[in-house]
Design a protein around this motif. Structure first.
Motif, PDB file in Angstrom:
ATOM      1  N   ASN A 128      23.523  68.159 -32.107  1.00 27.04           N
ATOM      2  CA  ASN A 128      24.015  66.802 -32.341  1.00 27.04           C
ATOM      3  C   ASN A 128      23.226  65.718 -31.609  1.00 27.04           C
ATOM      4  OD1 ASN A 128      26.043  67.944 -33.872  1.00 27.04           O
ATOM      5  ND2 ASN A 128      27.614  67.708 -32.315  1.00 27.04           N
ATOM      6  N   ALA A 129      22.444  66.089 -30.623  1.00 24.56           N
ATOM      7  CA  ALA A 129      21.789  65.109 -29.747  1.00 24.56           C
ATOM      8  C   ALA A 129      20.776  64.234 -30.465  1.00 24.56           C
ATOM      9  CB  ALA A 129      21.109  65.832 -28.593  1.00 24.56           C
ATOM     10  N   GLU A 130      20.672  63.018 -29.989  1.00 27.41           N
ATOM     11  CA  GLU A 130      19.717  62.063 -30.538  1.00 27.41           C
ATOM     12  C   GLU A 130      18.279  62.528 -30.353  1.00 27.41           C
ATOM     13  OE1 GLU A 130      18.846  57.238 -30.346  1.00 27.41           O
ATOM     14  OE2 GLU A 130      20.132  58.157 -28.837  1.00 27.41           O
ATOM     15  N   THR A 131      18.007  63.266 -29.288  1.00 32.25           N
ATOM     16  CA  THR A 131      16.644  63.725 -29.016  1.00 32.25           C
ATOM     17  C   THR A 131      16.247  64.939 -29.857  1.00 32.25           C
ATOM     18  OG1 THR A 131      17.466  65.064 -27.183  1.00 32.25           O
ATOM     19  CG2 THR A 131      16.607  62.870 -26.642  1.00 32.25           C
ATOM     20  N   THR A 132      17.203  65.560 -30.515  1.00 30.32           N
ATOM     21  CA  THR A 132      16.902  66.710 -31.376  1.00 30.32           C
ATOM     22  C   THR A 132      16.583  66.181 -32.766  1.00 30.32           C
ATOM     23  OG1 THR A 132      18.432  68.073 -30.101  1.00 30.32           O
ATOM     24  CG2 THR A 132      17.711  68.940 -32.219  1.00 30.32           C
ATOM     25  N   VAL A 133      15.297  66.096 -33.054  1.00 33.12           N
ATOM     26  CA  VAL A 133      14.825  65.539 -34.322  1.00 33.12           C
ATOM     27  C   VAL A 133      14.072  66.623 -35.092  1.00 33.12           C
ATOM     28  CG1 VAL A 133      14.711  63.188 -33.409  1.00 33.12           C
ATOM     29  CG2 VAL A 133      12.702  64.659 -33.253  1.00 33.12           C
ATOM     30  N   GLU A 134      13.537  66.254 -36.249  1.00 35.44           N
ATOM     31  CA  GLU A 134      12.800  67.224 -37.068  1.00 35.44           C
ATOM     32  C   GLU A 134      11.796  68.004 -36.234  1.00 35.44           C
ATOM     33  OE1 GLU A 134      10.918  65.807 -40.610  1.00 35.44           O
ATOM     34  OE2 GLU A 134      12.787  65.032 -41.423  1.00 35.44           O
ATOM     35  N   ASN A 135      11.732  69.307 -36.501  1.00 36.78           N
ATOM     36  CA  ASN A 135      10.759  70.226 -35.898  1.00 36.78           C
ATOM     37  C   ASN A 135      10.934  70.458 -34.406  1.00 36.78           C
ATOM     38  OD1 ASN A 135       9.501  70.598 -38.450  1.00 36.78           O
ATOM     39  ND2 ASN A 135       8.531  68.616 -38.172  1.00 36.78           N
ATOM     40  N   CYS A 136      12.069  70.111 -33.853  1.00 37.95           N
ATOM     41  CA  CYS A 136      12.364  70.445 -32.457  1.00 37.95           C
ATOM     42  C   CYS A 136      12.730  71.923 -32.360  1.00 37.95           C
ATOM     43  CB  CYS A 136      13.532  69.617 -31.922  1.00 37.95           C
ATOM     44  SG  CYS A 136      13.070  68.001 -31.309  1.00 37.95           S
ATOM     45  N   VAL A 137      12.585  72.471 -31.154  1.00 36.91           N
ATOM     46  CA  VAL A 137      12.977  73.849 -30.888  1.00 36.91           C
ATOM     47  C   VAL A 137      14.107  73.818 -29.864  1.00 36.91           C
ATOM     48  CG1 VAL A 137      12.245  76.073 -29.969  1.00 36.91           C
ATOM     49  CG2 VAL A 137      10.671  74.731 -31.384  1.00 36.91           C
ATOM     50  N   ILE A 138      15.219  74.453 -30.207  1.00 33.91           N
ATOM     51  CA  ILE A 138      16.356  74.583 -29.300  1.00 33.91           C
ATOM     52  C   ILE A 138      16.288  75.988 -28.718  1.00 33.91           C
ATOM     53  CG2 ILE A 138      18.869  74.627 -29.122  1.00 33.91           C
ATOM     54  CD1 ILE A 138      18.934  72.706 -31.542  1.00 33.91           C
ATOM     55  N   GLN A 139      16.045  76.079 -27.408  1.00 34.02           N
ATOM     56  CA  GLN A 139      15.976  77.379 -26.750  1.00 34.02           C
ATOM     57  C   GLN A 139      17.292  77.633 -26.021  1.00 34.02           C
ATOM     58  OE1 GLN A 139      12.499  78.568 -24.636  1.00 34.02           O
ATOM     59  NE2 GLN A 139      11.120  77.467 -26.007  1.00 34.02           N
ATOM     60  N   VAL A 140      17.866  78.812 -26.272  1.00 35.18           N
ATOM     61  CA  VAL A 140      19.190  79.167 -25.770  1.00 35.18           C
ATOM     62  C   VAL A 140      19.055  80.336 -24.795  1.00 35.18           C
ATOM     63  CG1 VAL A 140      21.523  79.831 -26.441  1.00 35.18           C
ATOM     64  CG2 VAL A 140      20.121  78.483 -28.021  1.00 35.18           C
ATOM     65  N   LYS A 141      19.601  80.164 -23.598  1.00 36.37           N
ATOM     66  CA  LYS A 141      19.575  81.250 -22.623  1.00 36.37           C
ATOM     67  C   LYS A 141      20.514  82.365 -23.071  1.00 36.37           C
ATOM     68  CE  LYS A 141      18.480  78.486 -18.579  1.00 36.37           C
ATOM     69  NZ  LYS A 141      18.951  78.009 -17.271  1.00 36.37           N
ATOM     70  N   PRO A 142      20.172  83.618 -22.762  1.00 34.12           N
ATOM     71  CA  PRO A 142      21.053  84.725 -23.117  1.00 34.12           C
ATOM     72  C   PRO A 142      22.462  84.525 -22.561  1.00 34.12           C
ATOM     73  CG  PRO A 142      18.931  85.560 -22.443  1.00 34.12           C
ATOM     74  CD  PRO A 142      18.941  84.081 -22.129  1.00 34.12           C
ATOM     75  N   GLY A 143      23.438  84.939 -23.348  1.00 29.95           N
ATOM     76  CA  GLY A 143      24.838  84.822 -22.954  1.00 29.95           C
ATOM     77  C   GLY A 143      25.710  84.769 -24.177  1.00 29.95           C
ATOM     78  N   ASN A 144      27.000  84.642 -23.957  1.00 31.25           N
ATOM     79  CA  ASN A 144      27.979  84.543 -25.036  1.00 31.25           C
ATOM     80  C   ASN A 144      28.362  83.086 -25.237  1.00 31.25           C
ATOM     81  OD1 ASN A 144      28.095  87.352 -25.409  1.00 31.25           O
ATOM     82  ND2 ASN A 144      29.548  87.542 -23.736  1.00 31.25           N
ATOM     83  N   TYR A 145      28.280  82.618 -26.475  1.00 29.44           N
ATOM     84  CA  TYR A 145      28.596  81.238 -26.821  1.00 29.44           C
ATOM     85  C   TYR A 145      29.767  81.251 -27.790  1.00 29.44           C
ATOM     86  CZ  TYR A 145      24.272  80.238 -24.483  1.00 29.44           C
ATOM     87  OH  TYR A 145      23.299  80.148 -23.530  1.00 29.44           O
ATOM     88  N   VAL A 146      30.933  80.822 -27.319  1.00 29.53           N
ATOM     89  CA  VAL A 146      32.140  80.790 -28.141  1.00 29.53           C
ATOM     90  C   VAL A 146      32.207  79.404 -28.776  1.00 29.53           C
ATOM     91  CG1 VAL A 146      34.639  81.117 -28.197  1.00 29.53           C
ATOM     92  CG2 VAL A 146      33.248  82.376 -26.529  1.00 29.53           C
ATOM     93  N   GLU A 147      31.584  79.292 -29.944  1.00 32.02           N
ATOM     94  CA  GLU A 147      31.524  78.006 -30.631  1.00 32.02           C
ATOM     95  C   GLU A 147      31.091  78.212 -32.073  1.00 32.02           C
ATOM     96  OE1 GLU A 147      28.057  75.420 -29.715  1.00 32.02           O
ATOM     97  OE2 GLU A 147      27.479  76.970 -28.289  1.00 32.02           O
ATOM     98  N   GLN A 148      31.392  77.234 -32.876  1.00 27.19           N
ATOM     99  CA  GLN A 148      30.823  77.177 -34.207  1.00 27.19           C
ATOM    100  C   GLN A 148      29.618  76.265 -34.121  1.00 27.19           C
ATOM    101  OE1 GLN A 148      34.654  76.069 -36.168  1.00 27.19           O
ATOM    102  NE2 GLN A 148      33.881  77.468 -37.737  1.00 27.19           N
ATOM    103  N   VAL A 149      28.593  76.580 -34.886  1.00 28.71           N
ATOM    104  CA  VAL A 149      27.385  75.765 -34.896  1.00 28.71           C
ATOM    105  C   VAL A 149      27.160  75.276 -36.318  1.00 28.71           C
ATOM    106  CG1 VAL A 149      24.903  75.707 -34.479  1.00 28.71           C
ATOM    107  CG2 VAL A 149      26.380  77.084 -32.994  1.00 28.71           C
ATOM    108  N   ARG A 150      27.086  73.973 -36.458  1.00 30.36           N
ATOM    109  CA  ARG A 150      26.815  73.342 -37.754  1.00 30.36           C
ATOM    110  C   ARG A 150      25.534  72.540 -37.613  1.00 30.36           C
ATOM    111  NH1 ARG A 150      28.618  68.053 -39.646  1.00 30.36           N
ATOM    112  NH2 ARG A 150      28.081  67.902 -41.836  1.00 30.36           N
ATOM    113  N   VAL A 151      24.556  72.833 -38.468  1.00 30.79           N
ATOM    114  CA  VAL A 151      23.302  72.084 -38.468  1.00 30.79           C
ATOM    115  C   VAL A 151      23.284  71.230 -39.735  1.00 30.79           C
ATOM    116  CG1 VAL A 151      20.791  72.194 -38.365  1.00 30.79           C
ATOM    117  CG2 VAL A 151      22.158  73.976 -37.241  1.00 30.79           C
ATOM    118  N   PRO A 152      23.696  69.967 -39.616  1.00 33.64           N
ATOM    119  CA  PRO A 152      23.709  69.092 -40.790  1.00 33.64           C
ATOM    120  C   PRO A 152      22.287  68.635 -41.127  1.00 33.64           C
ATOM    121  CG  PRO A 152      24.313  67.857 -38.845  1.00 33.64           C
ATOM    122  CD  PRO A 152      24.142  69.286 -38.410  1.00 33.64           C
ATOM    123  N   ALA A 153      22.103  68.124 -42.317  1.00 28.98           N
ATOM    124  CA  ALA A 153      20.793  67.587 -42.697  1.00 28.98           C
ATOM    125  C   ALA A 153      20.445  66.364 -41.859  1.00 28.98           C
ATOM    126  CB  ALA A 153      20.769  67.245 -44.187  1.00 28.98           C
TER     127      ALA A 153
END
Length: 141
Positions: free
Chosen positions: A55-80
């Motif tokens: 959702n962040a403003e800094t996450t724009v086209e062609n960005c890479v989101i790196q996630v540390k290992p662990g359990n994430y209890v969430e839904q993830v929606r990637v809108p256009a």
């Protein structure tokens, strides 16, 4: 790009707001679970959840989101696109993957019997829902 988590990254970013251009100092806390890198490999944001990073403003086209290992209890929606401060930001082409240089699994799960960040039709509640084009998910469970 992997940077040990004990470091923080400080940089200046230029952005336009309307007809004015300004420079803003940004601090990225690399101890957070989720770090966003722009297409040049510069860390531009850090978050506690994957959805916050998307959702962040800094996450724009062609960005890479790196996630540390662990359990994430969430839904993830990637809108256009998302609107942030009256600005439409494209989420096409982003990559969500396990953080480089780490071991262990990234597990995203959610109790799909209740509604969450995204509630689809006919009581279908996906854990990960992709609406943007050219999104890559890598090394996630």
């Amino acid at each position: 790009m992997y940077i040990p988590e004990k470091y923080s990254v400080h940089f200046l970013s230029n952005f336009k707001s309307g007809s004015e251009e300004s420079t803003e100092a940004t601090t990225v806390d690399l101890s957070k679970n989720v770090v966003v890198y722009n297409s040049d490999g510069t860390a531009v944001g850090s978050y506690d959840t994957i959805q916050a990073a998307v959702n962040a403003e800094t996450t724009v086209e062609n960005c890479v989101i790196q996630v540390k290992p662990g359990n994430y209890v969430e839904q993830v929606r990637v809108p256009a696109t998302v609107k942030v401060n009256k600005k439409t930001i494209s989420k096409n082409g982003i990559t969500i993957k396990k953080a480089e240089g780490t071991t262990g699994d990234v597990v995203i799960y959610y109790d799909t019997t209740k509604s969450g960040a995204y509630a689809g039709p006919a009581k279908m509640y996906p854990i990960v829902h992709i609406e943007a084009d050219d999104v890559t998910l890598s090394d996630l469970t």
